[in-house]
Design a protein around this motif. Structure first.
Motif, PDB file in Angstrom:
ATOM      1  N   VAL A   1      28.073 -25.521  -5.123  1.00 32.46           N
ATOM      2  CA  VAL A   1      26.703 -24.996  -5.070  1.00 32.46           C
ATOM      3  C   VAL A   1      26.117 -25.149  -3.669  1.00 32.46           C
ATOM      4  O   VAL A   1      25.531 -24.211  -3.123  1.00 32.46           O
ATOM      5  CB  VAL A   1      25.803 -25.671  -6.122  1.00 32.46           C
ATOM      6  N   LEU A   2      26.253 -26.316  -3.078  1.00 38.00           N
ATOM      7  CA  LEU A   2      25.691 -26.534  -1.743  1.00 38.00           C
ATOM      8  C   LEU A   2      26.299 -25.577  -0.724  1.00 38.00           C
ATOM      9  O   LEU A   2      25.607 -25.084   0.168  1.00 38.00           O
ATOM     10  CB  LEU A   2      25.872 -27.989  -1.313  1.00 38.00           C
ATOM     11  N   ASP A   3      27.581 -25.289  -0.877  1.00 39.97           N
ATOM     12  CA  ASP A   3      28.241 -24.357   0.034  1.00 39.97           C
ATOM     13  C   ASP A   3      27.652 -22.950  -0.077  1.00 39.97           C
ATOM     14  O   ASP A   3      27.619 -22.208   0.912  1.00 39.97           O
ATOM     15  CB  ASP A   3      29.749 -24.311  -0.227  1.00 39.97           C
ATOM     16  N   LEU A   4      27.179 -22.561  -1.265  1.00 41.34           N
ATOM     17  CA  LEU A   4      26.549 -21.243  -1.434  1.00 41.34           C
ATOM     18  C   LEU A   4      25.353 -21.073  -0.497  1.00 41.34           C
ATOM     19  O   LEU A   4      25.054 -19.962  -0.059  1.00 41.34           O
ATOM     20  CB  LEU A   4      26.051 -21.066  -2.875  1.00 41.34           C
ATOM     21  N   TYR A   5      24.673 -22.171  -0.231  1.00 36.61           N
ATOM     22  CA  TYR A   5      23.477 -22.149   0.615  1.00 36.61           C
ATOM     23  C   TYR A   5      23.745 -22.667   2.021  1.00 36.61           C
ATOM     24  O   TYR A   5      22.808 -22.933   2.768  1.00 36.61           O
ATOM     25  CB  TYR A   5      22.356 -22.965  -0.047  1.00 36.61           C
ATOM     26  N   GLU A   6      25.037 -22.830   2.349  1.00 31.45           N
ATOM     27  CA  GLU A   6      25.452 -23.308   3.672  1.00 31.45           C
ATOM     28  C   GLU A   6      24.804 -24.649   4.013  1.00 31.45           C
ATOM     29  O   GLU A   6      24.437 -24.909   5.160  1.00 31.45           O
ATOM     30  CB  GLU A   6      25.165 -22.241   4.732  1.00 31.45           C
TER      31      GLU A   6
END
Length: 144
Positions: free
Chosen positions: A109-114
């Motif tokens: 999830v955090l990677d989705l928002y960089e």
């Protein structure tokens, strides 16, 4: 950036014994180690917080992530991470295994928002070890 954790199990008999102390501890630790990214801020603004709902599914073999659900009134972005229950429960240390799967879901999830996860990844084992070694992180299942 404020990140919170909660639990919501939808299948009968499928849950992990993590307590509300665990939820608070994990919320504090993860919030300390990540910062809002420009992408998250552009998508939702600085007033929004991120909520992870921990759940599990018996038939899953990998994490299943649902969301986002956006609560404008509460300024809350929620994702549910369904952990693969049967796979986890068969491991020699199911609670540790559940936490490892949970962190994988968090990173997804955090990677989705960089959102930079480097500091969290460095501290992941320390956080897991603190949880595993603290009895207050677990519900007393003897009363059920």
């Amino acid at each position: 950036m404020k990140i919170y954790f909660g639990q919501l199990y939808i299948q009968a008999g499928i849950s992990f014994p993590f307590s509300s102390s665990f939820q608070r501890f994990l919320s504090e630790e993860v919030s300390k180690l990540v910062e809002m990214s420009p992408k998250f801020e552009q998508s939702y603004g600085i007033e929004y917080e991120l909520m992870f709902r921990i759940s599990a599914k018996k038939e899953s073999l990998t994490n299943e992530i649902c969301g986002p659900t956006i609560f404008k009134k509460e300024k809350d972005i929620e994702y549910t991470i369904f952990l693969p229950y049967k796979l986890i429960i068969k491991q020699s240390n199911p609670n540790k295994c559940a936490l490892e799967f949970l962190f994988e879901g968090i990173y997804t999830v955090l990677d989705l928002y960089e959102i930079n996860t480097l500091r969290l990844k460095i501290e992941q084992n320390n956080i897991i070890n603190k949880i595993i070694s603290s009895s207050n992180m677990f519900k007393d299942t003897s009363v059920y």
